[in-house]
Design an enzyme around this catalytic site. Structure first.
Site, PDB file in Angstrom:
ATOM      1  N   ASP A 249      11.667 -13.498  -3.279  1.00  0.00           N
ATOM      2  CA  ASP A 249      11.086 -12.425  -2.471  1.00  0.00           C
ATOM      3  C   ASP A 249      12.034 -12.057  -1.319  1.00  0.00           C
ATOM      4  OD1 ASP A 249       9.470 -10.630  -1.169  1.00  0.00           O
ATOM      5  OD2 ASP A 249       8.005 -12.126  -0.476  1.00  0.00           O
TER       6      ASP A 249
ATOM      7  N   ARG B 233       0.229  -9.361  -3.352  1.00  0.00           N
ATOM      8  CA  ARG B 233      -1.091  -8.788  -3.647  1.00  0.00           C
ATOM      9  C   ARG B 233      -0.990  -7.662  -4.670  1.00  0.00           C
ATOM     10  NH1 ARG B 233      -1.651  -7.413   2.615  1.00  0.00           N
ATOM     11  NH2 ARG B 233      -0.238  -9.191   2.574  1.00  0.00           N
TER      12      ARG B 233
ATOM     13  N   LYS C 145       0.655 -16.159  -8.618  1.00  0.00           N
ATOM     14  CA  LYS C 145       1.758 -15.297  -8.180  1.00  0.00           C
ATOM     15  C   LYS C 145       3.088 -15.889  -8.638  1.00  0.00           C
ATOM     16  CE  LYS C 145       4.065 -13.701  -3.888  1.00  0.00           C
ATOM     17  NZ  LYS C 145       3.948 -13.550  -2.424  1.00  0.00           N
TER      18      LYS C 145
ATOM     19  N   LYS D  55      13.163  -9.011   4.692  1.00  0.00           N
ATOM     20  CA  LYS D  55      12.939 -10.210   5.498  1.00  0.00           C
ATOM     21  C   LYS D  55      14.131 -10.452   6.412  1.00  0.00           C
ATOM     22  CE  LYS D  55       9.873 -12.645   2.325  1.00  0.00           C
ATOM     23  NZ  LYS D  55       8.683 -12.651   3.199  1.00  0.00           N
TER      24      LYS D  55
HETATM   25  N1  BES Z   1       6.046 -14.554   0.088  1.00  0.00           N
HETATM   26  C1  BES Z   1       5.597 -14.095   1.333  1.00  0.00           C
HETATM   27  C2  BES Z   1       4.689 -15.079   2.067  1.00  0.00           C
HETATM   28  C3  BES Z   1       5.282 -16.375   2.482  1.00  0.00           C
HETATM   29  C4  BES Z   1       5.729 -16.547   3.779  1.00  0.00           C
HETATM   30  C5  BES Z   1       5.365 -17.425   1.616  1.00  0.00           C
HETATM   31  C6  BES Z   1       6.259 -17.741   4.174  1.00  0.00           C
HETATM   32  C7  BES Z   1       5.901 -18.647   2.010  1.00  0.00           C
HETATM   33  C8  BES Z   1       6.339 -18.800   3.299  1.00  0.00           C
HETATM   34  C9  BES Z   1       4.823 -12.779   1.181  1.00  0.00           C
HETATM   35  O1  BES Z   1       5.171 -11.990   0.107  1.00  0.00           O
HETATM   36  C10 BES Z   1       5.065 -11.994   2.422  1.00  0.00           C
HETATM   37  O2  BES Z   1       6.177 -11.638   2.645  1.00  0.00           O
HETATM   38  N2  BES Z   1       4.031 -11.779   3.205  1.00  0.00           N
HETATM   39  C11 BES Z   1       4.140 -11.058   4.419  1.00  0.00           C
HETATM   40  C12 BES Z   1       2.962 -10.127   4.488  1.00  0.00           C
HETATM   41  C13 BES Z   1       3.095  -9.083   5.522  1.00  0.00           C
HETATM   42  C14 BES Z   1       4.166  -8.103   5.138  1.00  0.00           C
HETATM   43  C15 BES Z   1       1.783  -8.361   5.688  1.00  0.00           C
HETATM   44  C16 BES Z   1       4.096 -12.056   5.550  1.00  0.00           C
HETATM   45  O3  BES Z   1       3.433 -13.072   5.423  1.00  0.00           O
HETATM   46  O4  BES Z   1       4.740 -11.839   6.552  1.00  0.00           O
HETATM   47 ZN    ZN Z   2       6.016 -13.000  -1.518  1.00  0.00          ZN
HETATM   48 ZN    ZN Z   3       6.757 -10.660   0.518  1.00  0.00          ZN
END
Ligand code: BES
Ligand code: ZN
Ligand code: ZN
Length: 502
Positions: free
Chosen positions: A271, A352, A266, A278
């Site tokens: 992000d 994903r 990835k 976020k």
């Molecule tokens: N990049 C994040 C995951 C992440 C979180 C990496 C904390 C490093 C530290 C990923 O793209 C994400 O935002 N995932 C979400 C998924 C959810 C929307 C189902 C998450 O983990 O909250």
């Molecule tokens: Zn991410």
């Molecule tokens: Zn994300």
């Protein structure tokens, strides 16, 4: 950096002579006995008094007062000989070299024979030492204005190893150091902020890496990505001013392009979460969302150094996940390269999506085995904490091989389940084949299950490094910041890979 020499002579000048010390030596033998004699039994006394300890991972320095060539002797505590593992030894060396760095030593000698055990031979100890040296002294330069004072660094390490051939020790040192350096490259990529590492920058980095190691490289630009129908990858890029790049690096170590391992990382350079934005706190640190890509590129660097007889295709989908009038939105339905349609329920579940097309593209390039690696979910942190990578698989014996590599690399991972219940949740959409976010319950599992839909029948292992790719605390083998998690595991996995009979 390393000079392997023998025989060892106590009269040779060194800034420091590094010696391993095991617990409760009934009587000093070998070099330690020689040293003790030179010091008229004072060494035995120092150990008795506890001024020099063999407690594992302790470092004690003793001035030599001109009795030997080296100015000081640095004792590295190794604990009980029978209990010393490869991991502990690597960490002990890590601690040692951190102190060497803090002491601004530019030269040192290591008496490697004193670190060997029945289980750990000269080659193991050489590998552990060189890897630890590279890892533990890593520093990200950062962007502060610099003072003009030249920094003192350890430049010269003389390695005495009387038990085995010099060339063999040298080879092991070179390999160990390469594993450390590849990991450090991954760390640096992760530490660079998003404004200074765009998808194009990452692509340029891959091109340079490929030139250095004579890899084949292909960088797909936006038009080519469109032509191939990578609608999932493109959706994530839709809100960005930065063009996406699909980065492909190929290493062919076998005559035929067969038994191909696909490493898919990835590469989200930042992000924001997109419209499923976020929080103020949650967005900070999201420059590290390309940790999977970094681990893959770091592993390719190691592979370029050690050149195993394997075939590897690395595939990295890279973009940032931004917001604009053109950005993708919840409720959008997109079509992936595989043809599967996806209902977007959460634009923050973007990893994903980009991995879906990258996995399909890796298969397109002939990958027969797949390992994807990603900072994918906060859920894996809830499940396993910050020190354990979460794994999922559709193929137990491929997983075993990745697990073996991770144990040797000293990187913890743990298998999470891939059950039908989670596959069903991912397949539950009124309007599309799949949805990208069926709710927060067990969301590390559904993220993995989603990627599994694109691996289909190809043996596949998924690694979620959201918890392990960075650390807020310094540790024996590195500083706070990016860890380069799973870089060494990936490289070792490739090196040792045994094709699986289907
Ligand atoms: N990049 C994040 C995951 C992440 C979180 C990496 C904390 C490093 C530290 C990923 O793209 C994400 O935002 N995932 C979400 C998924 C959810 C929307 C189902 C998450 O983990 O909250
Ligand atoms: Zn991410
Ligand atoms: Zn994300």
């Amino acid at each position: 950096m390393f000079h392997v020499k023998k025989p060892f002579d106590l009269a040779t000048d060194h800034e420091a002579l590094v010696v391993g010390l095991f617990d409760k030596p009934e009587k000093f033998t070998g070099l330690l006995a020689e040293l003790d004699t030179k010091f008229e039994g004072q060494l035995t006394e120092l150990v008795k008094a506890g001024d020099v300890s063999a407690k594992v991972k302790t470092i004690h320095k003793v001035h030599s007062f001109g009795k030997i060539g080296a100015k000081r002797i640095w004792f590295v505590g190794l604990g009980k000989e029978k209990e010393l593992s490869f991991d502990k030894l690597r960490e002990a060396f890590g601690k040692l070299f951190k102190e060497v760095k803090a002491g601004k030593l530019e030269e040192a000698a290591v008496y490697l024979d004193s670190f060997m055990t029945e289980k750990l031979d000269g080659l193991d100890t050489a590998h552990a030492m060189a890897e630890a040296l590279a890892l533990s002294t890593y520093q990200f330069e950062g962007y502060k204005q610099k003072s003009n004072e030249p920094e003192k660094k350890l430049e010269n390490v003389t390695v005495y190893c009387e038990g085995i051939e010099e060339e063999d020790v040298q080879a092991s040192l070179t390999v160990g150091y390469a594993f450390g350096q590849g990991t450090n490259s991954a760390r640096t990529l992760v530490n660079i902020p998003g404004n200074l590492l765009t998808a194009s920058d990452l692509a340029n980095y891959a091109v340079e890496l490929a030139a250095k190691y004579d890899f084949e490289v292909e960088i797909l630009d936006k038009a080519e990505i469109e032509k191939l129908g990578m609608g999932a990858f493109l959706a994530v890029n839709q809100g960005s001013d930065e063009p996406p790049k699909m980065i492909v690096v190929k290493y062919q170590g076998k005559e035929q392009w067969e038994d191909v391992i696909g490493l898919v990382g990835k590469g989200i350079t930042f992000d924001t979460g997109g419209y499923s934005i976020k929080t103020k706190a949650g967005i900070v640190g999201m420059k590290t969302d390309m940790g999977g890509a970094a681990a893959v590129l770091g592993a390719m660097e190691i592979i370029g150094e050690i050149r195993p007889e394997q075939n590897v295709v690395a595939v990295i989908p890279s973009t940032d996940n931004m917001i604009s009038g053109g950005a993708f939105k919840p409720d959008d339905v997109i079509t992936s390269m595989s043809g599967k349609t996806i209902e977007v329920l959460n634009t923050d579940a973007e990893g994903r999506l980009v991995l879906a097309d990258a996995v399909t593209y890796a298969k397109h390039h002939g990958a027969n085995y797949l390992v994807d690696i990603a900072t994918l979910t906060g859920g894996v942190i809830t499940a396993l904490g910050l020190h354990t990578t979460g794994a999922m698989t559709n193929h137990e014996s491929l997983y075993e091989q990745v697990l073996e590599a991770s144990m040797e690399a000293g990187e913890q991972m743990w298998l999470l389940p891939l059950f039908e219940t989670e596959k069903e949740r991912v397949r539950n959409s009124k309007v599309a084949d799949l949805n990208n976010s069926p709710g927060r319950e067990g969301h590390a599992l559904v993220a993995g299950a989603f990627i599994g839909e694109f691996a289909e029948g190809t043996p596949w292992v998924h690694l979620d490094i959201a918890g392990t790719s960075t650390t807020s605390k310094a540790y024996d083998l590195g500083p706070a910041g990016a860890t380069g998690a799973m870089t060494r595991t990936l490289a070792l996995f490739v090196e040792r890979f045994m094709p699986i009979e289907n």
